[in-house]
Write a protein that holds these residues in place. Structure first.
Motif, PDB file in Angstrom:
ATOM      1  N   GLY A  77       2.805  -3.107  18.820  1.00 30.76           N
ATOM      2  CA  GLY A  77       1.218  -2.879  17.669  1.00 30.76           C
ATOM      3  C   GLY A  77       2.553  -2.436  16.497  1.00 30.76           C
ATOM      4  O   GLY A  77       2.723  -3.433  15.843  1.00 30.76           O
ATOM      5  N   GLY A  78       1.747  -1.525  15.228  1.00 28.21           N
ATOM      6  CA  GLY A  78       2.173  -1.579  14.528  1.00 28.21           C
ATOM      7  C   GLY A  78       0.584  -0.755  13.886  1.00 28.21           C
ATOM      8  O   GLY A  78      -0.211  -0.844  13.942  1.00 28.21           O
ATOM      9  N   PHE A  79       1.059  -0.547  11.829  1.00 29.30           N
ATOM     10  CA  PHE A  79       0.147  -0.006  11.213  1.00 29.30           C
ATOM     11  C   PHE A  79       0.108  -0.547   9.807  1.00 29.30           C
ATOM     12  O   PHE A  79       1.449  -0.758   9.447  1.00 29.30           O
ATOM     13  CB  PHE A  79       0.117   1.274  11.981  1.00 29.30           C
ATOM     14  N   GLY A  80      -0.996   0.082   8.889  1.00 28.58           N
ATOM     15  CA  GLY A  80      -0.191  -0.287   7.179  1.00 28.58           C
ATOM     16  C   GLY A  80       0.125   0.227   7.055  1.00 28.58           C
ATOM     17  O   GLY A  80       0.959   1.658   7.150  1.00 28.58           O
ATOM     18  N   TYR A  81       1.105  -0.376   5.307  1.00 28.86           N
ATOM     19  CA  TYR A  81       2.770   0.738   5.661  1.00 28.86           C
ATOM     20  C   TYR A  81       2.426   0.809   3.831  1.00 28.86           C
ATOM     21  O   TYR A  81       2.082  -0.780   3.477  1.00 28.86           O
ATOM     22  CB  TYR A  81       3.435  -0.006   5.337  1.00 28.86           C
ATOM     23  N   PHE A  82       2.192   1.721   2.968  1.00 31.00           N
ATOM     24  CA  PHE A  82       2.210   1.505   1.301  1.00 31.00           C
ATOM     25  C   PHE A  82       3.370   2.278   0.602  1.00 31.00           C
ATOM     26  O   PHE A  82       3.412   3.647   1.151  1.00 31.00           O
ATOM     27  CB  PHE A  82       0.910   1.656   1.026  1.00 31.00           C
ATOM     28  N   ASN A  83       4.328   1.747  -0.030  1.00 32.87           N
ATOM     29  CA  ASN A  83       5.164   2.200  -0.796  1.00 32.87           C
ATOM     30  C   ASN A  83       5.113   2.122  -2.548  1.00 32.87           C
ATOM     31  O   ASN A  83       4.962   0.900  -2.525  1.00 32.87           O
ATOM     32  CB  ASN A  83       6.866   1.781  -0.658  1.00 32.87           C
ATOM     33  N   VAL A  84       5.552   2.927  -3.318  1.00 27.67           N
ATOM     34  CA  VAL A  84       5.673   2.328  -4.782  1.00 27.67           C
ATOM     35  C   VAL A  84       7.414   2.245  -5.143  1.00 27.67           C
ATOM     36  O   VAL A  84       7.798   3.785  -3.980  1.00 27.67           O
ATOM     37  CB  VAL A  84       5.023   3.069  -6.007  1.00 27.67           C
TER      38      VAL A  84
END
Length: 260
Positions: A77-84
């Motif tokens: 499975g997995g998921f969206g991921y967001f960093n700055v």
């Protein structure tokens, strides 16, 4: 955290899910929260940067959308991921910075091992980073802390750069509440592969694939002993990213000259 005095012998052929279950089964009040934190708080697996440091006084920022996934015999499975993220050049060989987003708060560093005055050849740097977050609610708490040490190798391709970064990676997750505590440690090895494409002065686009495979782990819960695991039979974490990098070693003015 107090473990029982007897430690179970190391076992081989155990999945990541089985290792997590050692703790989660003993933390009935925290099982859902610890699992949610563990899945959503894994550190950034990739590097999403070129191999060279910024140079003294220079800054590089990045926007880092990604997909973080896991796979093994038990499924995936997995998921969206967001960093700055951002890094500042302390001197020609050292950068320091941070990352904020799905991974929590991370401290990032980079140390350039090759000669900064010779940027046209293969560049090698080491870039330790670490961080995470902690959640507390109603007398219970859970947290995830992550560490990785990649060796970043940048191979120039004209104005662009092919980047390979073998790495050591570790996750420590734990929680407590209702008189119970527990923790999980997972140590992994892996790598990332990316291509930094220069699309404008001081702007780069960087697709990247990264993965880590667990090789050793441990788990323990209060009053229930601890367990060490090696030789995982299955399981891996992977990340597909698309970084947008701006700034870096050259100022916009100097960078513009190379395009004219």
């Amino acid at each position: 955290m107090r473990f029982a005095s007897v430690t179970q012998p190391a076992r081989r052929g155990v999945s990541v899910a089985a290792l997590l279950e050692v703790v989660l089964n003993r933390l009935s009040r925290l099982a859902v929260s610890v699992l949610a934190v563990a899945l959503s708080g894994c550190a950034t697996l990739g590097t999403l940067q070129t191999a060279e440091t910024n140079g003294a006084g220079q800054f590089q920022g990045a926007i880092e959308p990604a997909f973080l996934g896991f796979a093994g015999d038990a499924g995936g499975g997995g998921f969206g991921y967001f960093n700055v993220s951002g890094r500042y050049g302390v001197n020609d060989r050292v950068d320091i910075g941070g990352r904020f987003g799905t991974s929590g708060i991370e401290l990032t560093t980079k140390f350039m091992l090759t000669d900064p005055s010779k940027p046209d050849g293969t560049i090698v740097s080491i870039a330790p980073s670490g961080g995470g977050f902690f959640l507390a609610l109603g007398g219970s708490g859970a947290g995830v802390f992550n560490f990785q040490v990649p060796l970043i190798v940048g191979i120039p391709v004209g104005e662009h750069q092919f980047v390979v970064a073998p790495k050591l990676h570790a996750i420590v997750a734990g929680g407590g509440g209702g008189g119970e505590t527990g923790a999980v440690f997972i140590g992994s090895i892996g790598s990332s592969v990316g291509f930094s494409a220069k699309v404008a002065p001081s702007v780069r686009l960087m697709p990247e694939f990264a993965f880590v495979v667990p090789v050793i782990g441990g788990a323990g819960a209060s009053g229930e002993g601890s367990q060490i695991v090696s030789g995982f039979a299955n399981g891996m974490l992977y990340q597909v990213s698309f970084g947008i990098l701006f700034g870096g070693r050259k100022t916009a003015e100097l960078d513009q000259r190379s395009w004219e």
